[in-house]
Scaffold this motif. Structure first.
Motif, PDB file in Angstrom:
ATOM      1  N   LEU A  80       0.841  -1.192   0.000  1.00 22.18           N
ATOM      2  CA  LEU A  80       0.000   0.000   0.000  1.00 22.18           C
ATOM      3  C   LEU A  80       0.877   1.244   0.000  1.00 22.18           C
ATOM      4  N   HIS A  81       1.837   1.272   0.908  1.00 22.69           N
ATOM      5  CA  HIS A  81       2.744   2.421   1.010  1.00 22.69           C
ATOM      6  C   HIS A  81       4.146   1.986   0.605  1.00 22.69           C
ATOM      7  N   SER A  82       4.792   2.787  -0.260  1.00 21.29           N
ATOM      8  CA  SER A  82       6.106   2.363  -0.749  1.00 21.29           C
ATOM      9  C   SER A  82       7.025   3.529  -1.091  1.00 21.29           C
ATOM     10  N   LEU A  83       6.722   4.750  -0.561  1.00 19.05           N
ATOM     11  CA  LEU A  83       7.522   5.916  -0.943  1.00 19.05           C
ATOM     12  C   LEU A  83       7.635   5.945  -2.463  1.00 19.05           C
ATOM     13  N   ASP A  84       8.871   6.033  -3.019  1.00 17.56           N
ATOM     14  CA  ASP A  84       8.951   5.936  -4.474  1.00 17.56           C
ATOM     15  C   ASP A  84       9.743   4.698  -4.903  1.00 17.56           C
ATOM     16  N   MET A  85       9.617   3.638  -4.089  1.00 17.50           N
ATOM     17  CA  MET A  85      10.222   2.370  -4.473  1.00 17.50           C
ATOM     18  C   MET A  85       9.493   1.803  -5.689  1.00 17.50           C
ATOM     19  N   ALA A  86      10.193   0.964  -6.441  1.00 16.88           N
ATOM     20  CA  ALA A  86       9.598   0.357  -7.630  1.00 16.88           C
ATOM     21  C   ALA A  86       8.578  -0.700  -7.218  1.00 16.88           C
ATOM     22  N   THR A  87       7.388  -0.604  -7.782  1.00 15.05           N
ATOM     23  CA  THR A  87       6.342  -1.597  -7.551  1.00 15.05           C
ATOM     24  C   THR A  87       5.653  -1.906  -8.880  1.00 15.05           C
ATOM     25  N   GLY A  88       4.927  -3.014  -8.894  1.00 18.31           N
ATOM     26  CA  GLY A  88       4.196  -3.397 -10.100  1.00 18.31           C
ATOM     27  C   GLY A  88       3.155  -2.373 -10.516  1.00 18.31           C
ATOM     28  N   PRO A  89       2.304  -1.906  -9.573  1.00 17.67           N
ATOM     29  CA  PRO A  89       1.297  -0.911  -9.951  1.00 17.67           C
ATOM     30  C   PRO A  89       1.909   0.381 -10.479  1.00 17.67           C
ATOM     31  N   ARG A  90       3.053   0.792  -9.919  1.00 12.64           N
ATOM     32  CA  ARG A  90       3.724   2.008 -10.397  1.00 12.64           C
ATOM     33  C   ARG A  90       4.198   1.812 -11.836  1.00 12.64           C
ATOM     34  N   ALA A  91       4.790   0.656 -12.102  1.00 11.39           N
ATOM     35  CA  ALA A  91       5.262   0.361 -13.458  1.00 11.39           C
ATOM     36  C   ALA A  91       4.099   0.283 -14.443  1.00 11.39           C
ATOM     37  N   GLU A  92       3.011  -0.364 -14.011  1.00  9.04           N
ATOM     38  CA  GLU A  92       1.851  -0.490 -14.898  1.00  9.04           C
ATOM     39  C   GLU A  92       1.284   0.877 -15.256  1.00  9.04           C
ATOM     40  N   PHE A  93       1.172   1.750 -14.250  1.00 10.72           N
ATOM     41  CA  PHE A  93       0.631   3.075 -14.549  1.00 10.72           C
ATOM     42  C   PHE A  93       1.533   3.832 -15.518  1.00 10.72           C
ATOM     43  N   LEU A  94       2.840   3.841 -15.254  1.00  7.85           N
ATOM     44  CA  LEU A  94       3.766   4.578 -16.119  1.00  7.85           C
ATOM     45  C   LEU A  94       3.674   4.090 -17.558  1.00  7.85           C
ATOM     46  N   GLN A  95       3.657   2.773 -17.750  1.00  7.56           N
ATOM     47  CA  GLN A  95       3.607   2.231 -19.105  1.00  7.56           C
ATOM     48  C   GLN A  95       2.258   2.519 -19.771  1.00  7.56           C
ATOM     49  N   THR A  96       1.182   2.335 -19.019  1.00 13.06           N
ATOM     50  CA  THR A  96      -0.155   2.571 -19.581  1.00 13.06           C
ATOM     51  C   THR A  96      -0.353   4.039 -19.933  1.00 13.06           C
ATOM     52  N   PHE A  97       0.099   4.922 -19.063  1.00 16.09           N
ATOM     53  CA  PHE A  97      -0.030   6.360 -19.328  1.00 16.09           C
ATOM     54  C   PHE A  97       0.754   6.739 -20.593  1.00 16.09           C
ATOM     55  N   HIS A  98       1.942   6.178 -20.733  1.00 20.70           N
ATOM     56  CA  HIS A  98       2.737   6.447 -21.934  1.00 20.70           C
ATOM     57  C   HIS A  98       2.030   5.923 -23.178  1.00 20.70           C
ATOM     58  N   ASP A  99       1.549   4.676 -23.114  1.00 22.76           N
ATOM     59  CA  ASP A  99       0.982   4.028 -24.300  1.00 22.76           C
ATOM     60  C   ASP A  99      -0.376   4.590 -24.701  1.00 22.76           C
ATOM     61  N   VAL A 100      -1.196   4.948 -23.725  1.00 19.04           N
ATOM     62  CA  VAL A 100      -2.580   5.361 -23.999  1.00 19.04           C
ATOM     63  C   VAL A 100      -2.723   6.875 -24.135  1.00 19.04           C
ATOM     64  N   ILE A 101      -1.962   7.624 -23.348  1.00 18.24           N
ATOM     65  CA  ILE A 101      -2.131   9.080 -23.327  1.00 18.24           C
ATOM     66  C   ILE A 101      -1.026   9.814 -24.089  1.00 18.24           C
ATOM     67  N   LEU A 102       0.209   9.607 -23.707  1.00 22.01           N
ATOM     68  CA  LEU A 102       1.292  10.422 -24.257  1.00 22.01           C
ATOM     69  C   LEU A 102       1.635  10.066 -25.704  1.00 22.01           C
ATOM     70  N   GLU A 103       1.936   8.827 -25.957  1.00 25.19           N
ATOM     71  CA  GLU A 103       2.410   8.435 -27.296  1.00 25.19           C
ATOM     72  C   GLU A 103       1.412   8.737 -28.410  1.00 25.19           C
ATOM     73  N   PRO A 104       0.110   8.418 -28.252  1.00 25.59           N
ATOM     74  CA  PRO A 104      -0.837   8.733 -29.332  1.00 25.59           C
ATOM     75  C   PRO A 104      -0.964  10.231 -29.621  1.00 25.59           C
TER      76      PRO A 104
END
Length: 429
Positions: A80-104
């Motif tokens: 639930l809490h992880s400061l800015d450590m690498a986690t799966g949900p953090r990675a998923e959001f970054l990739q999804t945001f890039h693929d769905v919002i930024l890149e198009p």
């Protein structure tokens, strides 16, 4: 635990909570549950939501797909809490945001997690602009609202909120927003002041603005004016910061509120509905050349809200096609048609329709009238708030997923409330 059985008396808030509370005064009931565009209180009364958590619930309350993902993640003992450590949900959001919002959209930005709230992203934007340029002043605009911490307050226009700082708010200068003064070109004035060595104005580090001012009164800047702001900034090497905390995430019809203006901000601030579910989350988008932070130079304990990352990734599925954006525009047309009818049918309102997409309002020149209508609407089963320096604007921020039947029913309540406040005999509310 059934909280509704334990707490049914508003006196607990009056007796124990600080006088700073506001929405529990505007909506004096204890809410029990919510789904989609509706809320229910402990007495079983239902309310249509034209407020959406001040724009934090663009996808409605308790979205079923987001709920399912949250439950699954919690039951798996995910962090639930992880400061800015690498986690799966953090990675998923970054990739999804890039693929769905930024890149198009052909957008190249680094994603920064500055903390959980809108004011956190604004503070980080101001800091990076000053760090990169080596300059201090920031240009803001009349009726702007950017947050409640000291840096954000310094670029906020509302006198009541500024006064709460208790100290001088410096290193900013306010200019008239688009159409603030008839016949006055604020941008020509600003550029003249910047170019004149005798003006006493230093070259600013940044210009910060909302394309539609939410708390400031639903003032929508024209796309032409926004383009001129960008051109001015580019000519003089000034950062352009767009605060899309309330106007972003689809509120105006496109994911970013500035898309139709054809501009490319240096920094973009997002919060409120970026998590999709109302969970605290904010991001700051920075063009790569300006991402000059040292590790930990801007940090915060709660910038790793994994539950928010989980729902944020789910919410972005709405943006994989144009369908959702098209639906927002269609609902906006229904809203605007009816609001213009109100203004025309009830001249006593002395009203003006404002806004864009599903960020709309009726401004009334009659002191206190908008607040009276909002109060009456609540009694009729509708949650709606006011905005503007004198609360002169009846402000509409429904969830973007609201259906047309609920829009019509909510607007019927608004019309009945207008009639009641104006003393019309046929009022039903």
């Amino acid at each position: 635990m059934n909280y509704s059985n334990q707490h049914t008396d508003m006196s607990v808030f009056e007796n124990l909570e600080s006088s700073v509370r506001s929405y529990s005064r505007s909506f004096p009931t204890i809410f029990e549950r919510a789904k989609g565009h509706e809320l229910w209180d402990v007495n079983g009364n239902s309310y249509i939501d034209f407020f959406a958590g001040a724009g934090a619930l663009n996808y409605g309350h308790n979205h079923s797909d987001m709920q399912e993902r949250l439950i699954e993640y919690i039951q798996s003992d995910g962090l639930l809490h992880s400061l800015d450590m690498a986690t799966g949900p953090r990675a998923e959001f970054l990739q999804t945001f890039h693929d769905v919002i930024l890149e198009p959209r052909g957008m190249d930005y680094k994603v920064m997690f500055p903390g959980p709230t809108g004011t956190n992203t604004v503070e980080s934007a101001l800091k990076i602009a000053r760090k990169v340029t080596g300059r201090e002043k920031v240009v803001t605009f009349t009726n702007a609202f950017h947050g409640m911490t000291i840096g954000a307050l310094s670029v906020t226009g509302n006198a009541f909120k500024r006064h709460g700082a208790g100290i001088p708010l410096t290193y900013s200068m306010a200019m008239p927003y688009d159409d603030y003064m008839d016949g006055f070109d604020s941008l020509n004035y600003l550029e003249k002041m910047i170019e004149d060595d005798g003006s006493g104005i230093d070259l600013p580090a940044a210009v910060i603005l909302e394309t539609v001012q939410g708390e400031g009164g639903i003032n929508a800047a024209s796309f032409e004016w926004l383009k001129k702001v960008e051109e001015l900034c580019q000519r003089h090497g000034i950062f352009l910061i767009i605060d899309d905390v309330q106007a972003g995430c689809g509120r105006t019809g496109t994911f970013f509120s500035f898309e139709k203006a054809g501009i490319s901000p240096d920094v973009i601030c997002l919060s409120k509905s970026i998590s999709g579910s109302g969970l605290p989350m904010a991001i700051t988008l920075i063009k790569p050349d300006y991402d000059q932070w040292g590790p930990g130079e801007h940090n915060g304990t709660f910038r790793g809200n994994n539950l928010a990352f989980v729902t944020a990734s789910e919410a972005l599925k709405y943006w994989k096609s144009e369908e959702f954006s098209t639906s927002i525009q269609k609902k906006s047309e229904i809203f605007q048609k009816r609001l213009h009818e109100f203004v025309e049918s009830y001249p006593e309102l002395e009203g003006e329709v404002r806004g864009r997409g599903l960020m709309l309002g009726i401004a009334s020149e009659k002191p206190g009238l908008s607040g009276q209508i909002a109060e009456r609407a609540f009694a009729g089963g509708l949650i709606v708030e006011t905005s503007g320096p004198d609360d002169e604007v009846l402000k509409f921020l429904p969830p973007l997923i609201i259906d047309e039947e609920a829009i019509t029913k909510g607007l019927d309540i608004i019309e009945d409330s207008i009639k009641a406040v104006l003393g019309k005999e046929e009022a039903k509310v």
